[in-house]
Scaffold this motif. Structure first.
Motif, mmCIF file in Angstrom:
data_model
loop_
_atom_site.group_PDB
_atom_site.id
_atom_site.type_symbol
_atom_site.label_atom_id
_atom_site.label_comp_id
_atom_site.label_asym_id
_atom_site.label_seq_id
_atom_site.Cartn_x
_atom_site.Cartn_y
_atom_site.Cartn_z
ATOM 1 N N GLN A 37 -22.970 1.217 -24.952
ATOM 2 C CA GLN A 37 -22.458 -0.063 -24.450
ATOM 3 C C GLN A 37 -23.378 -1.234 -24.755
ATOM 4 O O GLN A 37 -22.920 -2.333 -25.010
ATOM 5 N N SER B 58 -16.107 4.478 -31.251
ATOM 6 C CA SER B 58 -15.450 3.188 -31.120
ATOM 7 C C SER B 58 -14.666 3.209 -29.809
ATOM 8 O O SER B 58 -14.792 4.134 -29.007
ATOM 9 N N THR B 59 -13.859 2.181 -29.546
ATOM 10 C CA THR B 59 -13.047 2.194 -28.337
ATOM 11 C C THR B 59 -11.590 2.424 -28.724
ATOM 12 O O THR B 59 -11.114 1.950 -29.761
ATOM 13 N N CYS B 60 -10.869 3.147 -27.860
ATOM 14 C CA CYS B 60 -9.460 3.456 -28.092
ATOM 15 C C CYS B 60 -8.668 2.149 -28.148
ATOM 16 O O CYS B 60 -8.805 1.305 -27.269
ATOM 17 N N GLY B 64 -9.119 1.442 -24.337
ATOM 18 C CA GLY B 64 -10.495 0.950 -24.308
ATOM 19 C C GLY B 64 -11.536 1.995 -23.990
ATOM 20 O O GLY B 64 -12.718 1.681 -23.903
ATOM 21 N N PHE B 66 -13.929 5.419 -24.784
ATOM 22 C CA PHE B 66 -14.646 5.834 -25.986
ATOM 23 C C PHE B 66 -13.794 6.791 -26.813
ATOM 24 O O PHE B 66 -13.136 7.676 -26.269
ATOM 25 N N CYS B 73 -7.738 7.811 -27.976
ATOM 26 C CA CYS B 73 -8.481 8.774 -27.168
ATOM 27 C C CYS B 73 -7.570 9.946 -26.781
ATOM 28 O O CYS B 73 -6.349 9.880 -26.952
ATOM 29 N N PRO B 92 -15.256 1.725 -19.424
ATOM 30 C CA PRO B 92 -14.930 3.073 -19.898
ATOM 31 C C PRO B 92 -15.695 4.153 -19.135
ATOM 32 O O PRO B 92 -15.211 5.279 -19.001
ATOM 33 N N CYS B 110 -9.056 0.305 -19.539
ATOM 34 C CA CYS B 110 -10.396 -0.220 -19.266
ATOM 35 C C CYS B 110 -10.414 -1.719 -19.546
ATOM 36 O O CYS B 110 -10.138 -2.154 -20.670
ATOM 37 N N GLY B 112 -13.047 -3.715 -19.451
ATOM 38 C CA GLY B 112 -14.262 -4.158 -20.137
ATOM 39 C C GLY B 112 -15.149 -5.011 -19.249
ATOM 40 O O GLY B 112 -16.086 -5.650 -19.733
#
Lengths: 202, 202
Positions: A37, B58-60, B64, B66, B73, B92, B110, B112
């Motif tokens: 993060q 990365s983020t989904c 959002g 991982f 995801c 996340p 998520c 953020g």
């Protein structure tokens, strides 16, 4: 339904971080998420530092301290240090504490451990032969035994003193007594006994 | 005389380890020496894991969480999960604690972060538009607001409730009250007040 879990790369990162001493499951997860993060640059930097240290760092062929592979350490390479004064320590990690007190101006010798038959460490497992060679090539030198004051350290000091007795050198042992800033009320009996034995005139 | 110090590669390793949260100068030195003395394999493994995680994770694009770069995801990809139930969390890292309690069978979202003007986080910095889009494409769904119970969490929940009010969905908030296993003597007044407000018939 499959339970949501971290992607494999994150799980592997958590597992690798957990191998470090003092880092548990929760701590490893916390560190891994911090890297993802907030610390991607830090992750790359630490990754490079780990590879570089694991590949490039070796032990000095003279004294056994950490050094860049193929080189002697800065102390052994320093012509301004006294070549007739050796400080014998157990581990390379014991060198910097002595160096930081700022009064020792000689060379070091790292044994790589202490005699401990219960752990399977015998004199021949330590860097004793190399020490004798170094002492022989510096006649009249002083060898300070700065090994620990536990039972194994004392045994190691006694063994080294015997081995060095036949050579042309003075063997000394660092003092045992009260640590700086400590009150008598907190000292254990053995420390007090040794502090009394080692008393000096004022 | 130059003071003996660690080789540059070791100093860089110590500096990199010190960047981790909760690791100070002494801890970083201790870890670096552990890697050099006992953990060279672990150093290479952690190095590879850090590089891999920093590059591949990365983020989904949906929720959002991982995920491996370029993929959705596992939760968003799971057809057995309820597509009409969304659990909205701040980070996340909040997903797995909910997943571990084992009773939630819907999808996550998520944000953020949470609305916090003092830290410069405004609603447009959060993944709100994407949430509205997901809710619009699942008419009649339920949106559980599982953001924190601090002031910023409450503000975020209120803001989301307003945004979602015009859409065809039910908005709920996770319960606030006594944590499991806690005695009344240790509860703070606000927790007790909310536990009383949220009382249920037996």
């Amino acid at each position: 339904m499959k339970a949501q879990d971290y992607p494999p790369a994150v799980l592997e990162l958590i597992a690798s971080l957990k191998r470090m001493p003092g880092v548990g499951s929760r701590g490893a997860e916390r560190l891994a998420l911090w890297f993802l993060q907030h610390g991607r640059n830090d992750a790359c930097r630490l990754s490079a530092a780990l590879t570089s240290a694991a590949q490039d760092i070796s032990t000095c062929p003279e004294c056994g301290f950490f050094t860049t592979a193929g080189e002697r350490c800065t102390a052994c390479d320093d012509p301004t240090r006294r070549a007739d004064l050796f400080c014998v320590v157990e581990q390379p990690t014991d060198v910097l504490p002595i160096e930081r007190c700022g009064t020792f101006r000689g060379l070091y010798h790292c044994l790589g451990g202490k005699i401990s038959p219960l752990d399977g460490v015998m004199p021949e497992d330590l860097s004793v032969e190399k020490l004798l060679t170094r002492v022989r090539s510096a006649p009249g030198c002083e060898v300070i035994l700065a090994v620990g004051s536990d039972v194994e350290g004392e045994a190691t000091a006694l063994y080294l003193a015997e081995q060095l007795a036949a050579l042309n050198c003075t063997v000394t042992r660092i003092a045992q007594g009260m640590p700086a800033g400590a009150g008598l009320g907190h000292a254990d009996p053995i420390t007090l006994m040794r502090a009394l034995e080692g008393r000096r005139g004022l």
